[in-house]
Motif scaffolding. Structure first.
Motif, mmCIF file in Angstrom:
data_model
loop_
_atom_site.group_PDB
_atom_site.id
_atom_site.type_symbol
_atom_site.label_atom_id
_atom_site.label_comp_id
_atom_site.label_asym_id
_atom_site.label_seq_id
_atom_site.Cartn_x
_atom_site.Cartn_y
_atom_site.Cartn_z
ATOM 1 N N SER A 1 -16.811 -2.764 -87.543
ATOM 2 C CA SER A 1 -17.395 -2.019 -86.423
ATOM 3 C C SER A 1 -18.717 -2.597 -85.958
ATOM 4 O O SER A 1 -19.191 -2.280 -84.862
ATOM 5 C CB SER A 1 -17.585 -0.552 -86.819
ATOM 6 N N THR B 1 -15.097 11.701 -77.985
ATOM 7 C CA THR B 1 -14.269 10.891 -78.870
ATOM 8 C C THR B 1 -14.697 9.430 -78.806
ATOM 9 O O THR B 1 -15.493 9.036 -77.949
ATOM 10 C CB THR B 1 -12.781 10.996 -78.495
ATOM 11 N N TYR B 2 -14.158 8.649 -79.712
ATOM 12 C CA TYR B 2 -14.392 7.208 -79.702
ATOM 13 C C TYR B 2 -13.138 6.519 -80.210
ATOM 14 O O TYR B 2 -12.279 7.141 -80.845
ATOM 15 C CB TYR B 2 -15.595 6.830 -80.563
ATOM 16 N N GLU B 3 -13.029 5.235 -79.900
ATOM 17 C CA GLU B 3 -11.864 4.467 -80.313
ATOM 18 C C GLU B 3 -12.136 3.810 -81.661
ATOM 19 O O GLU B 3 -12.966 2.910 -81.772
ATOM 20 C CB GLU B 3 -11.517 3.413 -79.258
ATOM 21 N N TYR B 4 -11.458 4.308 -82.651
ATOM 22 C CA TYR B 4 -11.625 3.785 -84.014
ATOM 23 C C TYR B 4 -10.698 2.594 -84.232
ATOM 24 O O TYR B 4 -9.506 2.636 -83.905
ATOM 25 C CB TYR B 4 -11.309 4.869 -85.043
ATOM 26 N N PRO C 1 -5.553 1.758 -85.742
ATOM 27 C CA PRO C 1 -6.449 2.135 -84.640
ATOM 28 C C PRO C 1 -6.028 3.478 -84.050
ATOM 29 O O PRO C 1 -4.838 3.760 -83.907
ATOM 30 C CB PRO C 1 -6.264 0.998 -83.629
ATOM 31 N N GLU C 2 -7.017 4.307 -83.685
ATOM 32 C CA GLU C 2 -6.704 5.606 -83.099
ATOM 33 C C GLU C 2 -7.948 6.172 -82.431
ATOM 34 O O GLU C 2 -9.070 5.713 -82.656
ATOM 35 C CB GLU C 2 -6.202 6.576 -84.169
ATOM 36 N N THR C 3 -7.739 7.193 -81.603
ATOM 37 C CA THR C 3 -8.846 7.910 -80.977
ATOM 38 C C THR C 3 -9.305 9.007 -81.929
ATOM 39 O O THR C 3 -8.494 9.804 -82.407
ATOM 40 C CB THR C 3 -8.412 8.528 -79.638
ATOM 41 N N ARG C 4 -10.620 9.045 -82.183
ATOM 42 C CA ARG C 4 -11.145 10.008 -83.149
ATOM 43 C C ARG C 4 -12.260 10.838 -82.527
ATOM 44 O O ARG C 4 -12.986 10.365 -81.641
ATOM 45 C CB ARG C 4 -11.678 9.289 -84.388
ATOM 46 N N SER D 1 -1.858 5.981 -90.850
ATOM 47 C CA SER D 1 -3.035 6.467 -90.130
ATOM 48 C C SER D 1 -3.821 7.471 -90.955
ATOM 49 O O SER D 1 -5.025 7.665 -90.752
ATOM 50 C CB SER D 1 -2.619 7.093 -88.801
#
Length: 752
Positions: A137, A232-235, A208-211, A202
């Motif tokens: 990250s 939210t953010y894109e993990y 990868p996912e939206t968290r 997951s």
């Protein structure tokens, strides 16, 4: 009788034989029993195969079903290996054992250690690693074996950071990184890991996912004020790819940390076929993997703000300048920087036996010409660059935007596409030339360091960025060679020299000239003047009178004149050589043998010093008579036409006057604007003294003093000012010069 005895003997023999046979039979039976007792049967649950632990050759071992074949052992711990791969640990003396069940491996999994923990892939040691790519990250970075000379990847080369090959890095932290990457022994392999509707893991942060977004400090949801909804953010999970020296690649995805904080969920990706195939398994790696795999590249980098110096050469700089932004001019104007200080180091070989022998630095900036650099403070300044106090690297390979964000660049228009352009700019700029030498001290090249320093932020830190240029044979800056490629956060106290006052750069002693190198001193006020000519060479006054040390010829505006001496030599009518000094008298023959002087005695001169005197006189070979008292040497020529008198202690008095000059100090800075300085210099009523000094190399230095207050006097040296001295010390220079002509004792340390 004999027959009976013979029969008895046969019976005894038969009994012994029968007994021996019984013993043999019993031993065989006992061996069979012991073998039975010491043999343990083991059945492998994996394939129901039977094995035996038998005591043979003084130790217990594992035998195959035939009880004759010893099973092989693995090399690390000596465990016996069954055909299924399960292991047996045997105490060779007691015969106790432990059966170790080894789970079936997946792909290139291996087992390691006493507890036979799983490794996701075979151990790749550091010498077998060619490249390591890390993505997390905080960005991405690559360590690889790079040959700086050939510019190519080389399995035998040292590791470098890709894109920044000249940057040094923390070897201990890097060692932790490659151990974590190549030694993937897991704490746990999850049994029946949970899969989502897409068959992905997951649940463990491996996809990868939206968290939802939470505040890092409070843990509270971050709410979008416009919508009232949680933001939210894109993990994206972190991962790394290890490439070994054979070109094989190993990829590991790093997911979430366990709620206990003891480790991270990870997944192995097989790249052996040229495509990426995720292994259908979830592992837990120890928590310390996060210290390196989840770190930023900046955490590895060793901070630098200048070309590496050593304790043996940090002082050897040329054309060292500090510039400060002139706020009256724009940050992109050509003359936006104003020089604060400039100096250069002079090698000892160039200054030995010269006026500058004890001065390793000289000022090169015009504003300090004539003043003497403070060697102590300059050394402290250079040591700060040699070994500064860092707070870490904030950005490696920064962009123009990064430089702007850290106060090291300014916006400078837009390009043809309308994108912003930036120009390097900072509050302070430090530049200097530095010699690079080989291990034998031979000069390889001279480089020019340019260091940009930002303003101090609210935390007392500055940011720096460095460019390094090649120089030509004259030390002039050439093309940009490379940058240190990093923005470094520096504790501001480390580079406190940026804020130094002018007074911090100079020595307090403004007159610092060895008397042996002084040729002429003149002083002038509105109502008095005096001149002192110093001569360190021999001077013949008559054929028999020679002065072989320093003497002074002095005159003043009242018409007084004086000629001093250190030692006079006279040759008497008998050929003896007389040496008369300020306090002594010696008589020697031509061979240098010294003789006792019968008519000599001691007396005290005006200064209170004990001096040897003559009750009579010296009869010189040329007919002159020399009379020596405590205060004078009086020479009467043969015709008595013109008697010459020398004061014996004149040289001592002059040296006292000279010490008055040496004890004179600058007190502190006193900055005047250009207009104020011009007005002061053109006001004749405020001019206290002008002193001009010429050294034996022909350099003339002019000291001027102007009254500021009753206690302070402004000083300029060759026109450069900015400091003040005490007024009474200026007045003392004049009064002590007058005392010299009046043969009065001078106290150099007195106030007046």
């Amino acid at each position: 009788m004999r027959k009976k005895r013979s029969t008895l003997l046969r019976r005894r023999t038969t009994a012994i034989v029968v007994s021996l046979v019984a013993i043999v039979v019993l031993a065989i039976a006992l061996a069979v029993v012991l073998d039975y007792v010491r043999t343990i049967t083991i059945v492998d649950p994996a394939d129901n195969a039977t094995y035996y632990i038998r005591f043979k050759d003084k130790k217990y071992a594992l035998y195959d079903a035939d009880k004759k074949t010893v099973m092989p052992t693995e090399s690390t711990y000596g465990y016996y290996v069954m055909r299924s791969g399960n292991l047996v640990s045997i105490d060779q003396e007691a015969g106790t054992y432990e059966l170790i069940i080894i789970d079936a491996t997946e792909g290139n999994e291996t087992y390691e250690g006493y507890m036979f923990s799983i490794m996701m892939f075979p151990h790749i040691t550091s010498e077998n690693i060619r490249q390591l790519d890390v993505y997390n990250s905080k960005g991405s970075f690559t360590f690889y074996r790079y040959n700086k000379e050939t510019g190519k990847v080389d399995n035998t080369a040292d590791f470098s950071i890709k894109g920044s090959p000249l940057v040094t890095f923390d070897q201990q932290m890097f060692a932790e990184l490659y151990v974590n990457a190549g030694y993937t022994i897991v704490d746990m392999k999850i049994e029946d890991p949970i899969k989502d509707q897409n068959g992905e893991f997951s649940e463990y942060g491996l996809v990868p996912e939206t968290r939802p977004l939470y505040d890092e400090e409070t843990g509270e949801p971050v709410i979008d004020e416009a919508t009232g909804q949680q933001m939210t953010y894109e993990y994206v999970p972190a991962y790394y790819v290890l490439t070994d020296t054979s070109g094989n690649q190993y990829k590991v995805i790093i997911g979430d940390m366990l709620v206990t904080g003891s480790g991270y969920y990870v997944q192995y990706v097989d790249m052996s076929t040229g495509s990426e195939v995720k292994r259908d398994a979830v592992y837990v790696l120890p928590f310390d993997i996060g210290n390196t795999m989840l770190a930023a590249i900046e955490d590895f980098v060793t901070p630098q703000i200048s070309y590496p110096m050593s304790l043996n050469d940090y002082f050897d700089v040329e054309d060292f300048y500090i510039y400060k932004w002139d706020e009256s001019k724009g940050p992109t104007s050509d003359d936006r920087y104003e020089p604060i200080i400039g100096f250069t180091y002079v090698d000892l070989s160039e200054r030995e036996n010269t006026i500058r022998a004890s001065r390793p630095y000289i000022f090169t900036s015009e504003v300090k010409q004539g003043y003497f650099p403070s060697d102590t403070n300059i050394s402290a300044c250079l040591q700060a660059l040699y070994s500064p106090s860092f707070n870490g690297v904030k950005k490696l390979a920064p962009s123009a935007q990064d430089l702007y964000d850290y106060g090291l660049a300014v916006e400078n228009g837009t390009d043809s596409d309308g994108n912003k352009k930036y120009a390097l700019f900072s509050e302070y700029l430090v530049t200097y030339n530095f010699d690079i030498r080989d291990e034998n001290g031979n000069l390889l090249e001279t480089i020019n360091n340019v260091i940009y320093f930002s303003e101090i932020n609210e935390n007392g830190k500055r940011y720096s960025y460095t460019e390094i240029y090649a120089t030509d044979k004259d030390g002039e800056r050439g093309e940009l060679s490379y940058t240190l490629d990093m923005i470094v956060e520096v504790n501001a106290h480390t580079v406190e020299f940026l804020n130094w006052d002018s007074f911090d750069w100079i020595t307090e002693q403004y007159f610092n000239l060895n008397i042996a190198f002084c040729d002429k001193i003149s002083i002038s006020t509105s109502n008095y003047s005096a001149q002192f000519d110093l001569d360190n060479s021999a001077s013949g006054m008559t054929d028999s009178i020679v002065s072989d040390k320093i003497y002074i010829v002095a005159t003043d505006s009242t018409g007084r004149n004086k000629t001093t001496f250190s030692t006079m030599k006279f040759v008497d009518i008998n050929g003896y050589i007389w040496e008369v000094s300020t306090t002594g008298i010696k008589m020697k023959d031509a061979a240098g043998q010294e003789y006792k002087i019968n008519d000599a005695r001691y007396d005290h001169n005006t200064l209170g010093e004990q001096a040897l005197v003559l009750d009579g006189f010296i009869s010189c070979a040329d007919g002159a008579k020399v009379y020596v008292s405590a205060d004078e040497v009086r020479i009467v020529p043969l015709d008595a036409s013109q008697t010459v008198t020398y004061v014996r202690y004149d040289t001592s008095v002059f040296r006292q006057f000279y010490q008055t000059l040496l004890y004179a100090n600058i007190v502190n800075s006193y900055e005047l604007s250009a207009e104020e300085k011009t007005a002061l210099e053109n006001d004749p009523g405020r001019k206290m003294l002008t002193m001009t000094v010429v050294d034996t190399e022909g350099t003339t230095t002019e000291y001027s003093f102007y009254r500021l207050t009753s206690r302070k006097a402004y000083i300029t040296i060759n026109g450069a000012g900015g400091f003040y001295v005490m007024s009474n010390r200026v007045e003392k220079i004049v009064s002590d010069a007058q005392k010299f002509f009046e043969n009065q004792m001078i106290d150099p340390t007195a106030k007046n």
